[in-house]
Design a protein around this motif. Structure first.
Motif, PDB file in Angstrom:
ATOM      1  N   ARG A  91       0.824  -1.205   0.000  1.00  0.00           N
ATOM      2  CA  ARG A  91       0.000   0.000   0.000  1.00  0.00           C
ATOM      3  C   ARG A  91       0.866   1.267   0.000  1.00  0.00           C
ATOM      4  O   ARG A  91       0.394   2.339  -0.357  1.00  0.00           O
ATOM      5  CB  ARG A  91      -0.917  -0.006   1.228  1.00  0.00           C
ATOM      6  CG  ARG A  91      -1.985  -1.095   1.103  1.00  0.00           C
ATOM      7  CD  ARG A  91      -2.830  -1.210   2.344  1.00  0.00           C
ATOM      8  NE  ARG A  91      -3.614  -0.008   2.578  1.00  0.00           N
ATOM      9  CZ  ARG A  91      -4.344   0.175   3.687  1.00  0.00           C
ATOM     10  NH1 ARG A  91      -4.374  -0.770   4.601  1.00  0.00           N
ATOM     11  NH2 ARG A  91      -5.036   1.283   3.860  1.00  0.00           N
ATOM     12  N   LEU A  92       2.129   1.107   0.426  1.00  0.00           N
ATOM     13  CA  LEU A  92       3.018   2.283   0.409  1.00  0.00           C
ATOM     14  C   LEU A  92       3.507   2.583  -1.010  1.00  0.00           C
ATOM     15  O   LEU A  92       3.860   3.703  -1.340  1.00  0.00           O
ATOM     16  CB  LEU A  92       4.250   2.023   1.288  1.00  0.00           C
ATOM     17  CG  LEU A  92       4.090   2.120   2.800  1.00  0.00           C
ATOM     18  CD1 LEU A  92       5.417   1.803   3.472  1.00  0.00           C
ATOM     19  CD2 LEU A  92       3.643   3.514   3.194  1.00  0.00           C
ATOM     20  N   LEU A  93       3.579   1.526  -1.853  1.00  0.00           N
ATOM     21  CA  LEU A  93       4.278   1.685  -3.138  1.00  0.00           C
ATOM     22  C   LEU A  93       3.577   2.547  -4.183  1.00  0.00           C
ATOM     23  O   LEU A  93       4.254   3.333  -4.850  1.00  0.00           O
ATOM     24  CB  LEU A  93       4.566   0.300  -3.733  1.00  0.00           C
ATOM     25  CG  LEU A  93       5.520  -0.555  -2.890  1.00  0.00           C
ATOM     26  CD1 LEU A  93       5.797  -1.849  -3.588  1.00  0.00           C
ATOM     27  CD2 LEU A  93       6.807   0.199  -2.635  1.00  0.00           C
ATOM     28  N   PRO A  94       2.260   2.444  -4.382  1.00  0.00           N
ATOM     29  CA  PRO A  94       1.674   3.108  -5.557  1.00  0.00           C
ATOM     30  C   PRO A  94       2.089   4.564  -5.766  1.00  0.00           C
ATOM     31  O   PRO A  94       2.435   4.944  -6.885  1.00  0.00           O
ATOM     32  CB  PRO A  94       0.160   2.971  -5.326  1.00  0.00           C
ATOM     33  CG  PRO A  94       0.033   1.760  -4.481  1.00  0.00           C
ATOM     34  CD  PRO A  94       1.248   1.707  -3.612  1.00  0.00           C
ATOM     35  N   PRO A  95       2.128   5.418  -4.721  1.00  0.00           N
ATOM     36  CA  PRO A  95       2.501   6.811  -5.006  1.00  0.00           C
ATOM     37  C   PRO A  95       3.976   7.009  -5.394  1.00  0.00           C
ATOM     38  O   PRO A  95       4.326   8.081  -5.875  1.00  0.00           O
ATOM     39  CB  PRO A  95       2.207   7.534  -3.692  1.00  0.00           C
ATOM     40  CG  PRO A  95       1.288   6.649  -2.955  1.00  0.00           C
ATOM     41  CD  PRO A  95       1.671   5.262  -3.326  1.00  0.00           C
ATOM     42  N   LEU A  96       4.822   5.982  -5.190  1.00  0.00           N
ATOM     43  CA  LEU A  96       6.262   6.229  -5.415  1.00  0.00           C
ATOM     44  C   LEU A  96       6.603   6.620  -6.858  1.00  0.00           C
ATOM     45  O   LEU A  96       7.323   7.594  -7.073  1.00  0.00           O
ATOM     46  CB  LEU A  96       7.093   5.015  -4.979  1.00  0.00           C
ATOM     47  CG  LEU A  96       7.387   4.915  -3.484  1.00  0.00           C
ATOM     48  CD1 LEU A  96       8.204   3.683  -3.199  1.00  0.00           C
ATOM     49  CD2 LEU A  96       8.124   6.142  -2.979  1.00  0.00           C
ATOM     50  N   PRO A  97       6.115   5.884  -7.878  1.00  0.00           N
ATOM     51  CA  PRO A  97       6.478   6.278  -9.252  1.00  0.00           C
ATOM     52  C   PRO A  97       6.098   7.719  -9.520  1.00  0.00           C
ATOM     53  O   PRO A  97       6.868   8.481 -10.136  1.00  0.00           O
ATOM     54  CB  PRO A  97       5.651   5.324 -10.123  1.00  0.00           C
ATOM     55  CG  PRO A  97       5.363   4.161  -9.248  1.00  0.00           C
ATOM     56  CD  PRO A  97       5.290   4.675  -7.839  1.00  0.00           C
ATOM     57  N   SER A  98       4.933   8.110  -9.005  1.00  0.00           N
ATOM     58  CA  SER A  98       4.486   9.476  -9.221  1.00  0.00           C
ATOM     59  C   SER A  98       5.443  10.455  -8.528  1.00  0.00           C
ATOM     60  O   SER A  98       5.767  11.525  -9.067  1.00  0.00           O
ATOM     61  CB  SER A  98       3.071   9.592  -8.685  1.00  0.00           C
ATOM     62  OG  SER A  98       2.740  10.901  -8.442  1.00  0.00           O
ATOM     63  N   ALA A  99       5.903  10.087  -7.341  1.00  0.00           N
ATOM     64  CA  ALA A  99       6.840  10.955  -6.621  1.00  0.00           C
ATOM     65  C   ALA A  99       8.126  11.105  -7.413  1.00  0.00           C
ATOM     66  O   ALA A  99       8.712  12.187  -7.514  1.00  0.00           O
ATOM     67  CB  ALA A  99       7.126  10.364  -5.246  1.00  0.00           C
ATOM     68  N   VAL A 100       8.577   9.978  -8.024  1.00  0.00           N
ATOM     69  CA  VAL A 100       9.825  10.026  -8.811  1.00  0.00           C
ATOM     70  C   VAL A 100       9.608  10.869 -10.069  1.00  0.00           C
ATOM     71  O   VAL A 100      10.475  11.650 -10.474  1.00  0.00           O
ATOM     72  CB  VAL A 100      10.296   8.591  -9.147  1.00  0.00           C
ATOM     73  CG1 VAL A 100      11.465   8.634 -10.108  1.00  0.00           C
ATOM     74  CG2 VAL A 100      10.672   7.859  -7.875  1.00  0.00           C
ATOM     75  N   ASP A 101       8.426  10.737 -10.680  1.00  0.00           N
ATOM     76  CA  ASP A 101       8.129  11.561 -11.866  1.00  0.00           C
ATOM     77  C   ASP A 101       8.276  13.037 -11.528  1.00  0.00           C
ATOM     78  O   ASP A 101       8.870  13.813 -12.272  1.00  0.00           O
ATOM     79  CB  ASP A 101       6.672  11.322 -12.333  1.00  0.00           C
ATOM     80  CG  ASP A 101       6.609  10.065 -13.187  1.00  0.00           C
ATOM     81  OD1 ASP A 101       7.693   9.592 -13.566  1.00  0.00           O
ATOM     82  OD2 ASP A 101       5.487   9.576 -13.450  1.00  0.00           O
ATOM     83  N   LEU A 102       7.716  13.385 -10.384  1.00  0.00           N
ATOM     84  CA  LEU A 102       7.772  14.790  -9.984  1.00  0.00           C
ATOM     85  C   LEU A 102       9.227  15.219  -9.789  1.00  0.00           C
ATOM     86  O   LEU A 102       9.618  16.335 -10.135  1.00  0.00           O
ATOM     87  CB  LEU A 102       6.969  14.989  -8.697  1.00  0.00           C
ATOM     88  CG  LEU A 102       6.932  16.407  -8.123  1.00  0.00           C
ATOM     89  CD1 LEU A 102       6.426  17.382  -9.164  1.00  0.00           C
ATOM     90  CD2 LEU A 102       6.041  16.475  -6.901  1.00  0.00           C
ATOM     91  N   LEU A 103      10.035  14.282  -9.245  1.00  0.00           N
ATOM     92  CA  LEU A 103      11.459  14.588  -9.033  1.00  0.00           C
ATOM     93  C   LEU A 103      12.110  14.981 -10.360  1.00  0.00           C
ATOM     94  O   LEU A 103      12.874  15.946 -10.439  1.00  0.00           O
ATOM     95  CB  LEU A 103      12.148  13.351  -8.432  1.00  0.00           C
ATOM     96  CG  LEU A 103      13.656  13.424  -8.245  1.00  0.00           C
ATOM     97  CD1 LEU A 103      13.990  14.361  -7.099  1.00  0.00           C
ATOM     98  CD2 LEU A 103      14.236  12.044  -7.949  1.00  0.00           C
ATOM     99  N   THR A 104      11.788  14.229 -11.417  1.00  0.00           N
ATOM    100  CA  THR A 104      12.444  14.510 -12.707  1.00  0.00           C
ATOM    101  C   THR A 104      11.959  15.851 -13.269  1.00  0.00           C
ATOM    102  O   THR A 104      12.644  16.474 -14.063  1.00  0.00           O
ATOM    103  CB  THR A 104      12.138  13.387 -13.717  1.00  0.00           C
ATOM    104  OG1 THR A 104      10.721  13.211 -13.761  1.00  0.00           O
ATOM    105  CG2 THR A 104      12.772  12.084 -13.282  1.00  0.00           C
TER     106      THR A 104
END
Length: 2047
Positions: free
Chosen positions: A639-652
């Motif tokens: 349940r922790l994982l789903p937002p991570l890709p989005s967080a990384v996208d924002l980082l880029t």
């Protein structure tokens, strides 16, 4: 070397040596001479003086090295001071000549320097004797200084210091000249010269008044100049000079001499002003500063500011604590003024401001925190508070004008911010240090601490808000009782003021800070607070968008609260997890498309809010992952994982967002980046594999295109270097006392270090070691540091092909940059790569193919030749890790080869240092690169480098590397040890002392060499002793080195030597060196000293302590330790140091040292140790508010003994410990407890006052603890009533131990009383405050324990006195009854569990003792009734107290029993395995809540056992009959009707029948016991096991539970198996005995059950035939026993286990082995005997629960064991007593033989056979081994035979063969020479002769009676000699008399006819009677009495006999007559004195 030990130099030996050995030989001789001269007689010295002076002065010309020249000088000085002084002028002239010489060649330099040193020491020692020659000398030396190089300047300064020291005031004419010279040296380019000049000036100011009067300003300015570009040592030396001079100026009295100079008194303001100038403007004059001000550049260099900061501290320390107390407000206002707006330049940039704040904080902490005692600190805190109030008023005024147009500019508001930050930090750290002692400060309403701190949470400046929050956190950690209170207050304000931006951020900081404090508070906060905070946080996040003015603050605050909440751990967080995960999911866009739309829509403000919010969310999740690892199940991770890709996208996307919106978004985006990196670094890399590429790209960009030009090496690299290598880089990276301020100097000028405002999220985190406040780095730096960490994790997880690309990209980026920027990129890249290698090594990964290695190598090699030494150091470590990861020997060899080649060709310092360190580091990770030639090459190259005197750096690095190789090459290095040692020694003797770094590396080399040699150093061969001498010499050289770190090395080398070769280290000189440095200003030296002491005292504590005191008594002038060892010994000095010291590691070492000293010496030096502890603890009594209770008794003792401790405190003498802190006092209280336990091991006299007083009279030096009881009570009382909660706990613990240990010590003056009774008032007074309502629960819980121990100890027998303490327990019980609702909401719920259980446990203990006492008294009473009546009164007296105690408890038993049962029920639930968690009640148990279940567990574990025992006692006291009326049972005997039985559980009536209630309770107790005893944890306390077994015993003591266990065989078997296992795993005899008692009761229960069944069967089947009775008992009809199901089998197993453990010979397997055949009887211990006896009792009971067939199957085993025990333990004892085990086995045998089974028809024949066999076995014992006859006790065996004869049915023993053997044994024994044996034999025969069955008795009578009569007839001739023989004859007569009685009528006359002549022959006539022996007299009386009895009985025979023998008749008549006369005499006498006892009457009362 032995040849060097002579008064004169042995020149023959000297001339034969090589060049190097000569230097060594000379040094050894000089060292010996230094020790020899002071103890040589003056005459001897005078005789040899001329020659000696010649030898010493000639050495001056031999160009001696630094240590040698110092020794020559010392020896010359001592020689002249003890011998004649007439040739001293020639020596001085010679030295002056050498100095004047024009020879400037380097080879001549050492001679010149030696002459300079000589002059210094001669003047220092001889002083004014040398008259006026000094002016020429000083002039000459100063002249020489003009063209001297740095070494010369250094030595001249030190020499001048010595000259000044020796001459004192006489040197005044030269003062100005010396001052001038020293001034120029104080700003010398060589740092060592600056230090020397500072020392010289420090000496000068003692006499030179002008330095602190007229020239004060110039001295101060000069010092400021000296600080510029200085290093740590210079700052220490110069700040000491500056501080001392200023202190001198302040305190000097005006003297007449000084009035002539225009002398003015300097005021405090002026002194502060002077220092302030330096702090604010630096070393430049006013004019230059103003020029700079116009340009706007900062001119204060940091080293000046740090130097001045240290000078402030020196100034205050010199003036002392009292001065500080008096002048604190002035001092405080000046210090705070340094960072106020009145000096805007000091704080114009944030970095400057942070630097200045650090300095101010340091000054305050070092002075207020370091010098003042607790009372003064509280006063100081009040002052600080007032200062804060003043500032706050200004702010309030400025803020309140907000509605007017005239609003003051914000500068005024922020003006005070730095002052407030410093003041709040100091206030926080003061309260934090004071702990609970600060309570009075916070309760004082006039100060208003909390008000002012909370009000500053709203300050407009964010740094003030954060610091105020931090200050609240400090208060919360110090005073746990305030946590909930403050949280409530802040949450409430936060909700009320949620529309004010300042309030939202301020109060959220405060709440977060307080949540961070919870984990430091042992008592926690109520569980419900978490829910409140979560609600507030959600509310803030949801309402953030409503009002754009505060949306940013609300978002930040919401996430900050959630992140802080996570620190409370899994127990709290699991309840809020779903809500938090939902918030986390919502804050990120769910798809990339949403992110795009976000980008198109937002403006700079919305982006700022969004980024802050997301950064907060990332932080909260990171906090969750790090603090709640237990909740990270796979499901949660998913349940922790789903937002991570989005967080990384924002980082880029960040860079493009930054471009679009410019600077306003910059800080938010940096924070976002930082938090994302941090989160990814703690998550498992597998979880975000998909995002590796984009993240790595960003990381590479961050590392290679950094935003800042800041050199962050000092943050990034130290963790990546090895801590030992950092020593190369100077003291800045090491731990020092000034680390807090010195850190600034490590960093580039653009950054001052971390500060709280850089990252508010750090406010709830744990503080790094050694920091008082968290110091997060500026965002730019923290991003880089997070990036390097994350790179490390990710690089080790990406594919190998990807790695190559990344590395090449990094390499290119380094190539493309230039200059300083290139260095920064290189630094970032290397630290990132090094981190990744660390990870790879940890997870044993590989680096990848050849290309990756090549790129990696290029990267590292580039850094290895960087100009930054720290980077070189990190690169060398990185290179070694690279080799470790590749782990290919060829690759490693290649690396080493590269370095070899470089070192051979390179000439520059950089590459030589880098590559030489690389060689050493390679060894570190590969533990010696196998081959010897490689080692030889390394060593060769490093040897060469280490002798390169042109560059000390190269020498230092090469030697350090060599030390690594020595350490790690192991045994391979042995070949090189000698050459290396000689190299080290040569360098030590030649390298100038100014190159401290070389000496430090030499010290490390020496240490490594000593470790390599190890225990070999003890050897006696010549090579070993030569090596040892060299090591000792080297240590001596290092001890003389002026550099403190080198001295620390020397100490640790000596410590190593002492460990390996203790006999060869001179302990007294080592101890003196340690004492001198105990208070050094260098932390590392103090650490080395204490570490060494810690090792020494483990072996030789007493010696170390004696040497220390002896040294002070000799007190040479150069030995002046700062601590008062003379008064309080080394131990006291260490305690004092512990009190002042702030370094945690050092404090730990000091505590261990003291503990070792205490363990080995406390018993011998008891008074001394107790006085030490008392002095420390008494210091707390002075501001105790609790009135001490002195009872009248105490006052009397005080009067009687004036030196008594109770009065000695009143006089205000010098107190050895001024105001020790609470932590020191706690340690002292712990020491008292340790002393008591040491005394306990030392002997019983410590706890026996009569014995102690006797021994004290015999030898007054003896000392015993019991004589100091008043002190012990006093100390415990002082501690238990202190303000500090920790101290109260320690005090109560001490009191508890004292009560337990001394409870039974009787008071010799008042019999029947105990010694503790006189202290009951003190005990009561110490306990009472602990039950006050505001006391924390842990203190109350501890006090309950003391209460119960006190009541249970039986010290106080008077009930009225007991009531005082009893009342305290009653009050607690009332509190417990109030239930959960009434508990205060101050602490965590588990604390109330702790308190309740403590109360219940205390009551349980009291109840148990009351019941036990009553039981003992009933036993005693029954015993009394049997003996006599006189004891009645005393008995009544005692019972009253016991029953009284029981009455006291009885009143509350009803309540208690319910509470106990409830607690047991809770405990039972808590011990259920985790899979039953779902069955636990949702709301928790009676005393715990469901949420705090984990915290409650330990409290239950702590107290359940006694509660269980008490409950069992209570249940059995009621016999399980009474059921509590509240249980709703009305009709006790209501039958269970079918209707109630079939109802399902939901409609079951509430009423349980008494039977059910009892059954439940029975199973509860049994269940808990079995669960615990099945697997008691290895740390389970003995008391718990014993209590549990006792509870079971109690339970089975009454019939009802016995019927339960008797009727349920499986239950019985299970219990037996559990007990069996317990006996196997626990060796303690107490436990085993208790377990056996339970077994006996279980067996008894089974017996009752079988009996009952048989009885009822007989009743039912009375009419039927007896044959058809079913068989009851085990074994039924077959006799088979099933292991695991059979009670009998389990019992036998257990008994066999016990018996075989005690008597291994019983094991048939063993008996065959030769070991046991030796046949020696083992003597059992007392416990062993008791265990065997208990097991035998159980064995004999076993057949009773078997059926007849069953009994037959167990009988052989039982007989084997019983007879076996008899055989093994039947040994003769001294007094003819039967051994206990024998008695037990005979008893068991008797029980067994008389068993009804032996007669039951089904088993009779089998039993008879078996019993016969057993008898044969017993008879065989005689015939076993010839040697054993004398050992075996015939009596025991005969008794056994008798038991067989008497107890079995006749058919067993009447078979002829058996009977004959038995008779045979009796015959043999009758002829025994031992009267005792004969006596016992007669006794046994007596019983056999009277056997009712004639078939049994007659054969014995026929065979043995004649020989008895024969023996008696012989006795006529040989009268008995002693009592024993007399007894035998008397017993013989008794046997014959008895025979007469049993014989048949017709035979009696014959027997009487035989007996009478024998009896008459024993009579004596009157004459004989007087002269007869006692035994003959007694025999006479005995015969007479028997005759008088027999005569009348058989009168016919008697008369016939008398008639036939007139002699007999005459003899008898005279005897009777004599007897009557004597009776008359006696009665007459008796009438005269009726006081005589009545025993005489009894004797004569036969007639």
């Amino acid at each position: 070397m032995e040849l060097a030990h002579s008064l004169l130099l042995n020149e023959e030996a000297y001339n034969q040596l090589g060049e190097f050995q000569k230097a060594e030989f000379i040094f050894e001789w000089l060292q010996f001479l230094e020790k020899l001269l002071p103890v040589t007689s003056r005459a001897d010295i005078r005789e040899n003086q001329k020659k000696l002076v010649e030898q010493l002065t000639s050495l001056l010309n031999n160009s001696p090295g630094p240590p040698t020249r110092r020794l020559i000088a010392k020896n010359l000085a001592v020689l002249y001071s003890t011998g004649d002084t007439f040739s001293v002028y020639q020596t001085i002239d010679k030295c002056n000549e050498l100095i004047r010489s024009k020879d400037d060649s380097p080879s001549y330099l050492p001679t010149k320097l030696a002459a300079v040193v000589c002059l210094g020491y001669l003047y220092k020692k001889l002083g004014r004797i040398l008259g006026n020659s000094f002016t020429d000398t000083v002039g000459n030396v100063l002249k020489a200084m003009k063209n001297a190089e740095s070494q010369g300047r250094y030595e001249i300064m030190l020499s001048l210091q010595n000259i000044l020291n020796g001459l004192g005031a006489a040197a005044i004419p030269c003062h100005r000249d010396i001052y001038k010279a020293a001034r120029s040296c104080l700003t010398d380019r060589s740092m060592a010269v600056r230090c020397a000049a500072a020392k010289c000036l420090l000496e000068l100011q003692n006499e030179a008044v002008f330095m602190w009067s007229t020239d004060l300003d110039s001295v101060v300015t000069l010092c400021f100049k000296s600080f510029e570009g200085s290093n740590y040592d210079v700052r220490l030396a110069v700040s000491k000079l500056l501080g001392t001079v200023l202190a001198r100026a302040l305190t000097s009295k005006q003297t007449t001499a000084s009035t002539r100079h225009n002398f003015r008194r300097v005021s405090l303001e002026e002194v502060m002003e002077l220092l302030g100038t330096g702090f604010l403007r630096g070393s430049c004059g006013f004019l230059r500063a103003s020029g700079d001000m116009l340009k706007g550049t900062s001119s204060v260099s940091r080293d000046v500011r740090v130097g001045v900061t240290q000078a402030y501290v020196v100034l205050v320390s010199t003036l002392g604590a009292q001065w500080l107390e008096r002048n604190f407000s002035a001092f405080l206002s000046h210090i705070l003024d340094l960072v106020s707006q009145s000096h805007p330049k000091a704080i114009q940039s944030q970095t400057d401001a942070i630097g200045c704040r650090r300095c101010v904080s340091f000054i305050l902490q070092a002075t207020v925190g370091g010098l003042l005692g607790e009372k003064a600190q509280i006063a100081a805190a009040k002052e600080i508070c007032q200062a804060i109030w003043k500032l706050k008023k200004v702010v309030d005024a400025a803020m309140s004008d907000s509605n007017l147009e005239t609003r003051i500019s914000t500068t005024d508001v922020t003006a005070s911010q730095h002052v407030l930050v410093c003041a709040l930090q100091e206030l926080g750290s003061l309260i934090h240090g004071l702990g609970t002692t600060a309570a009075p400060l916070l309760q004082d309403s006039s100060t208003g601490v909390l008000e002012v701190v909370i009000s500053l949470v709203l300050h407009p400046s964010i740094s003030v808000r954060l610091t105020a929050a931090w200050c609240l956190r400090c208060i919360a950690v110090a005073l746990p009782s305030y946590v909930s209170l403050l949280l409530d207050r802040c949450i409430e304000r936060l909700s009320v003021l949620k529309s004010s931006p300042e309030a939202v951020t301020g109060y959220s900081f405060a709440v977060a800070a307080l949540l961070g404090a919870v984990k430091h508070s042992p008592l926690g906060i109520p569980h419900g607070k978490g829910k409140v905070i979560m609600t507030v946080a959600e509310d803030l996040l949801c309402s953030a968008s409503q009002n754009s003015r505060i949306s940013l603050q609300r978002t930040q605050a919401g996430w900050l609260l959630i992140a802080a909440l996570m620190t409370l751990g899994p127990a709290v967080v699991q309840h809020h997890l779903p809500r938090m995960l939902l918030l986390w999911k919502c804050i990120f866009p769910s798809s990339p498309k949403d992110l795009e739309t976000e980008k198109t829509r937002g403006d700079s403000f919305t982006w700022q809010v969004t980024l802050e919010g997301r950064a907060g969310a990332l932080c909260a999740i990171k906090s969750f992952v790090s603090h709640c690892a237990g909740l990270l199940t796979d499901e949660v991770v998913q349940r922790l994982l789903p937002p991570l890709p989005s967080a990384v996208d924002l980082l880029t996307q960040l860079s493009s967002i930054n471009k679009s919106y410019g600077n306003s978004v910059k800080t938010s985006s940096t924070a976002y980046r930082h938090k994302l990196y941090e989160l990814l670094a703690v998550l498992p890399p597998k979880t975000y594999e998909g995002s590796f590429c984009p993240v790595l790209k960003e990381l590479v960009a961050d590392l290679t295109v950094p935003d800042s030009q800041i050199d962050a090496s000092t943050f990034l690299l130290p963790p990546l270097c090895h801590e030992n290598d950092l020593l190369l880089l100077g003291p800045l990276l090491q731990d020092t006392d000034h680390r807090f301020i010195e850190e600034q100097l490590l960093l580039g000028n653009s950054i001052a270090g971390g500060s709280l405002e850089y990252d508010p999220y750090s406010i709830y985190e744990k503080v790094a070691k050694g920091d008082s406040v968290p110091k997060p780095l500026p965002p730019v730096l923290s991003v880089i540091s997070a990036a390097t960490r994350l790179f490390g994790v990710m690089f080790s997880h990406v594919a190998e092909s990807h790695r190559l690309q990344v590395l090449e990209q990094l390499l290119n980026s380094i190539k493309q940059t230039k200059g300083s920027r290139q260095q920064i990129v290189q630094l970032n890249v290397v630290s990132a790569f090094s981190t990744s290698l660390k990870h790879l090594a940890n997870c044993k990964g590989s680096l990848g193919p050849e290309e990756v290695r090549r790129s990696a190598l290029t990267l590292v090699m580039g850094a290895l030749e960087s100009n930054n030494p720290l980077l070189r150091c990190a690169a060398a470590e990185c290179l070694a890790r690279l080799a470790q990861v590749v782990s290919d020997s060829a690759f490693t060899a290649g690396l080493a080869q590269v370095s070899f080649d470089k070192l051979k060709s390179a000439r520059d310092v950089v590459s030589r240092t880098g590559h030489s360190l690389a060689l050493g580091c390679l060894y570190r990770y590969l533990g010696g690169i196998g081959s010897t030639q490689h080692l030889n090459a390394c060593v060769g190259i490093l040897y060469t480098l280490s002798q390169d005197s042109t560059s000390p750096d190269v020498q230092a690095w090469a030697l350090h590397s060599l030390s690594l190789i020595v350490d790690l090459a192991g045994p391979l290095y042995h070949v090189h040890v000698e050459p290396t040692l000689s190299l080290v020694l040569t360098l030590l003797l030649t390298v100038p002392p100014t190159y401290a770094e070389v000496h430090q590396s030499l010290g490390r080399c020496l240490n490594a060499l000593i470790t390599t040699l190890g225990p070999e150093l003890q050897g006696s061969s010549t090579t070993v002793s030569a090596l040892r001498t060299s090591c000792l010499l080297a240590c001596a050289v290092m001890q003389d080195n002026p550099d403190c770190l080198v001295q620390a090395q020397a100490i640790s080398c000596l410590q190593q030597l002492h460990m390996f070769a203790p006999r060869h280290v001179n302990l007294s000189s080592l101890v003196s060196c340690l004492c001198v440095n105990l208070c050094s200003s260098y932390l590392l030296l103090r650490r080395a000293v204490v570490a060494c002491l810690r090792q020494l005292v483990q072996r030789e504590a007493a010696e170390v302590s004696e040497y220390a005191v002896a040294l002070v008594k000799e007190s040479r002038e150069d030995f002046t330790p700062d601590v008062n060892i003379r008064e309080i010994g080394l131990e006291g000095a260490l305690l004092g140091l512990l009190d002042k010291e702030l370094d945690q590691r050092l404090c730990q070492d000091i505590k261990e040292t003291l503990t070792h000293m205490l363990t080995s010496m406390a018993v011998e030096k008891l008074s001394f140790w107790l006085k030490l502890c008392k002095d420390v603890l008494a210091a707390s009594a002075d501001f105790n508010t609790v009135a001490s209770v002195d009872t009248t008794q105490e006052e009397e003792t005080a009067k009687a003994d004036d030196a008594s401790v109770l009065t000695s405190d009143s006089d205000e003498r010098f107190h050895p410990f001024s105001n020790p802190r609470w932590s020191t006092r706690v340690f002292a209280a712990e020491c008292v407890c340790k002393i008591i336990s040491q005394c306990e091991n030392a002997g019983s006299a410590h706890f026996d006052i009569t014995l102690a007083q006797e021994r004290k009279q015999r030898d007054s030096r003896d000392d015993f603890l019991v004589l100091h009881l008043a002190d012990l009570i006093r100390m415990a009382f002082m501690a238990a009533t202190d303000h500090s909660d920790q101290l109260r706990l320690s005090g109560l613990q001490t009191l508890l131990i004292v009560v337990r240990k001394f409870a039974a010590v009787p008071e010799p003056e008042f019999p029947g009383h105990v010694i503790l009774e006189q202290y009951q008032a003190n005990v009561g007074a110490a306990l009472r405050p602990a039950f006050a309502p505001e006391t924390p629960p842990d203190v109350t819980a501890k006090a309950c324990q003391v209460c119960s121990a006190w009541i249970a100890s039986g010290v106080v027998s008077d009930l009225n006195d007991l009531r005082r303490v009893h009342q305290l327990l009653v009050s607690s019980l009332v509190k417990v009854q109030a239930g959960k609702e009434a508990q205060s909401q101050q602490y965590n719920e588990s604390t109330s569990t702790m308190e309740i259980l403590a109360v219940l446990k205390a009551w349980a203990e009291v109840y148990i003792v009351a019941v036990e006492k009553q039981k003992n008294q009933c036993d005693a009473h029954n015993h009394c009734l049997k003996t006599a009546h006189s004891a009645e009164e005393s008995y009544r007296d005692v019972t009253s107290s016991a029953s009284g105690l029981l009455d006291l408890v009885q009143a509350d038993l009803g309540t208690l029993s319910k509470l106990w049962l409830a607690a047991l029920q809770d405990f039972a639930l808590l011990t259920l395995p985790s899979e039953y968690a779902s069955q636990l009640p949702a709301e928790g148990g009676t005393f715990y809540t469901a949420e705090t279940i984990e915290n409650a567990r330990p409290h239950y574990y702590n107290s359940w056992a006694l509660i269980l025992y008490a409950t069992a006692l209570w249940l059995t006291s009621t016999g399980f009959v009474i059921v509590d009326p509240d249980e709703g049972v009305t009709n006790l005997s209501r039958p269970v009707t079918p209707t109630t039985m079939c109802q399902d559980s939901s409609t079951r009536p509430l009423v349980k029948s008494p039977e059910d209630v009892n059954t439940d309770r029975f199973h509860l107790i049994l269940g808990i016991s079995v669960e615990f005893l099945c697997s008691p944890r290895s740390d389970a306390a003995m008391e718990n096991i014993i209590a549990c077994l006792r509870a079971l015993q109690t339970l089975f003591d009454v019939p009802w539970p016995r019927s339960k266990i008797g009727g349920d065989q499986e239950l019985g078997v299970e219990l037996l198996n559990v007990l069996h296992r317990l006996i196997l795993t626990r060796e303690s005899p107490d436990i085993q005995l208790a377990a056996l008692e339970v077994v006996r009761l279980i067996l008894f229960a089974a017996q009752e059950h079988v009996k009952e069944k048989r009885r009822s069967a007989e009743v039912d089947d009375g009419a039927a035939e007896k044959e058809t009775l079913p068989e009851f008992g085990e074994g039924k009809d077959t006799g088979g026993l099933v292991p695991g199901k059979s009670l009998v089998f389990a019992t036998l197993e257990l008994c066999v286990c016990i018996l075989v453990r005690q008597l291994p010979q019983l094991n048939p397997k063993l008996t065959c082995s030769p070991a046991v055949q030796s046949g020696k009887h083992l003597l059992l211990s007392e416990d062993g005997i008791r265990l065997v006896a208990a097991a035998l009792v159980i064995l004999s009971d076993v057949p009773a629960i078997c059926s007849p067939e069953g009994s037959v199957s167990v009988l052989p085993t039982i007989l084997y064991l019983i007879v076996g025990v008899l055989k093994e333990t039947a040994v003769k004892l001294q007094d003819g007593q039967l051994p206990l085990t024998v008695a037990a086995s005979l008893q068991a045998l008797k029980g067994l033989l008389s068993s009804p089974m032996a007669r039951a028809e089904k088993s009779r024949t089998a039993w008879t056979d078996l019993l016969r066999s057993a008898l044969v076995t017993v008879l065989d014992c005689w015939d076993q081994v010839d040697g054993l006859i004398q050992e075996l006790d015939e009596v025991s065996l005969l008794t056994a035979v008798t038991v067989f004869v008497m107890s079995t049915s006749p058919e067993v023993t009447t078979i002829e063969c058996l009977q004959n053997r038995c008779i045979e044994k009796f015959k043999i024994t009758l002829d025994s020479k031992d009267p005792l044996v004969q006596y016992k034999c007669y006794q046994l025969l007596h019983s056999i002769f009277q056997h009712p069955n004639k078939t049994v008795s007659y054969p014995y009578i026929h065979s043995l009676a004649p020989s008895i009569v024969g023996k008696l007839q012989e006795a006529e001739k040989a009268k008995p000699e002693n009592a024993a023989e007399l007894q035998v004859i008397q017993e013989g007569i008794k046997v014959v008399t008895a025979l007469t009685a049993t014989a048949e009528e017709e035979h009696r006359p014959h027997l009487v006819a035989c007996l009478l002549p024998i009896l008459i022959s024993f009579l004596l006539d009157e004459n004989a009677l007087f002269s007869a022996t006692n035994s003959a007299k007694n025999l006479h009386e005995f015969a007479l009495q028997n005759l008088m009895q027999i005569g009348p009985q058989y009168s016919s025979v008697f008369k016939k006999l008398m008639a036939s023998s007139p002699t007999m008749k005459a003899r008898l008549e005279s005897a009777v007559k004599g007897n009557q006369e004597s009776i008359k005499v006696k009665t007459a006498k008796h009438a005269k004195n009726p006081g005589k006892s009545s025993s005489i009457q009894l004797k004569t009362n036969f007639l």
